[in-house]
Design a protein around this motif. Sequence first.
Motif, short mmCIF file in Angstrom:
data_model
loop_
_atom_site.label_atom_id
_atom_site.label_comp_id
_atom_site.label_asym_id
_atom_site.label_seq_id
_atom_site.Cartn_x
_atom_site.Cartn_y
_atom_site.Cartn_z
N LEU A 315 15.74 24.21 44.98
CA LEU A 315 15.79 23.73 46.37
C LEU A 315 17.04 24.17 47.13
O LEU A 315 16.93 24.61 48.29
CB LEU A 315 15.68 22.20 46.39
CG LEU A 315 14.28 21.62 46.53
CD1 LEU A 315 14.34 20.10 46.49
CD2 LEU A 315 13.63 22.08 47.82
N PRO A 316 18.26 24.07 46.56
CA PRO A 316 19.43 24.48 47.34
C PRO A 316 19.36 25.93 47.81
O PRO A 316 19.67 26.22 48.97
CB PRO A 316 20.59 24.25 46.36
CG PRO A 316 20.10 23.20 45.43
CD PRO A 316 18.65 23.48 45.26
N GLY A 317 18.97 26.82 46.94
CA GLY A 317 18.86 28.21 47.34
C GLY A 317 17.82 28.42 48.41
O GLY A 317 18.03 29.19 49.37
N ALA A 319 16.86 26.20 50.63
CA ALA A 319 17.37 25.62 51.87
C ALA A 319 18.38 26.55 52.54
O ALA A 319 18.34 26.76 53.77
CB ALA A 319 18.02 24.26 51.59
N VAL A 320 19.28 27.13 51.76
CA VAL A 320 20.27 28.06 52.33
C VAL A 320 19.58 29.28 52.92
O VAL A 320 19.92 29.73 54.02
CB VAL A 320 21.28 28.49 51.24
CG1 VAL A 320 22.16 29.63 51.74
CG2 VAL A 320 22.15 27.30 50.83
N VAL A 368 22.29 27.53 40.26
CA VAL A 368 22.25 26.95 41.60
C VAL A 368 23.25 27.65 42.52
O VAL A 368 22.95 27.99 43.67
CB VAL A 368 22.51 25.43 41.55
CG1 VAL A 368 22.65 24.87 42.96
CG2 VAL A 368 21.36 24.73 40.82
N ALA A 372 22.34 29.90 45.88
CA ALA A 372 22.85 29.50 47.19
C ALA A 372 23.63 30.63 47.85
O ALA A 372 23.46 30.91 49.04
CB ALA A 372 23.73 28.26 47.03
#
Length: 517
Positions: A315-317, A319-320, A368, A372
């Motif tokens: 998810l973090p990647g 989202a970025v 992660v 990102a």
Amino acid sequence: MTKTPRRRKGGAPSDLRAWLGLLIVLGPVLLVSMDGSILFLAMPRVSQALAPSADQALWILDVYGFAVGSLLIAFGNLGDRYGRLRLLLVGATVFGLGSVGAALAPTPELLIAARALMGAAGATLLPSALAVLSELFPEPRRRARAIGIFAAAFAAGFAIGPVVGGVLLERFWWGSVFLVNLPVIALFLVFAPILLGEVRATRPGRVDVLSVATSAAGLLLAIYGLKHLAAEGTSPASLAALVLGLALVAWFAARQRTLDDPLIDFSLFRDRVFTIAIITGLLPLAAWSAIAYLAGMYLQSVLGLDVLRAALLALPGAAVLTLTSIVTPAVVDRVGKRAVLVTAHVAIAVGLLLLLATTVGGGTVWYVLSAAIAGIGYGISFSVVADTAVGAVPPERAGSAGAIAETSNEIGNALGIALLGSLAALVFRLQGPGLAPTLDETLHLPELAGAAALEARTAFVGGLHLVAVVASALHVVLGAAALRWLPRPRPRDLREVPDGVLGSTAEGEVDDHGAGV
């Protein structure tokens, strides 16, 4: 080559109809990009259910991208001739049927065939959707905003595909990652005829069927040969397929120079800026798709994480990447495309190298961080490639440049898994225990010794590391080329918003507000 669309009689659509039309168009666009990546976390489940061979597993992943990329320009011409809305409706219907076939496929061969059908249908949707937007938004500034939203949705689809797949697999069987397409397709088929107007070119170009066939056959044969060489070693059949495929691709390129309406105008590549833009469309997606696939295997098959946790780590990647693709056009206005493209390649290179810290025993934090940081570069490249490519050519060739830019995205997605994935498979074959051609097959062997399992996991991580190093090095080289050859930004007293589907100003220069996929 994309021609200037003729708008529907009755003038510009109302604001409400235009924005509702954009919303309904974004559904299939999101599906086309999402289905290029939705299997990355699902492949361990697919492997357990269907037991594909090493090369079949790679074909399941990338035949979709090859079908989209090889047919994208051809279907753009067909839409010019027969109508974009009509092609959208046909393509959406076939995409839905292919999704059902993929979800219910009982063998690897049938899953590959269904994915190829979905890819062919997906190739009808992207160019037609862009042309329909010009009918919905005839006013240049509103059209620029709409195309920016279109580009962000396309990038978001690639980013969230693995996450959506992981969430679905936590509750349902692997076929659910395809059936999720059906509600979106159904809504599109119901509302598209109401909200969207038909768009045709005034003078549609001729579609050269032989070029379509040779380009698709050449790519598929060349990749088939490479896959077999990597997974199984040298054989007469794999060498013959590789040589024949490369010969067909070369003949296709030569033929395009003799056609009045070529599928790909190779003369555009004489411009260095255009060439860098197209490679930037291809290489980041190649790196992203290969690493996303291999990382999904690493998290589940090496570290033993369940699919939902693997999805949450992605998810973090995602989202970025999505956020970067949205804000990049505004950043370009301030610093110029040269600076942001160089930044993109540096970010991707640094992010990929962080994967070298991953080990058989752990590495989720490094994964992660890698996703990102590299996601910044991926988001930039997705957002500005088409605009940069179009800005490098004369206005009358903008349609052809935009089509090549779109195609480079899809081919990059497929080539990443095909070439870089094959490199990882080669490392596993050379360094693994030699009991089976893939990690999942090895780990599911009965009475597998602990030492052999550790050796298999170590070999897989070694393949992941080598792919990360190779992809990082390629981005360093491309970043240096962009720094040297892309022009420095020039101050402008007056900026005009693009007036074409991808955009050109009154002076014949592409405005920095344009966006593409």
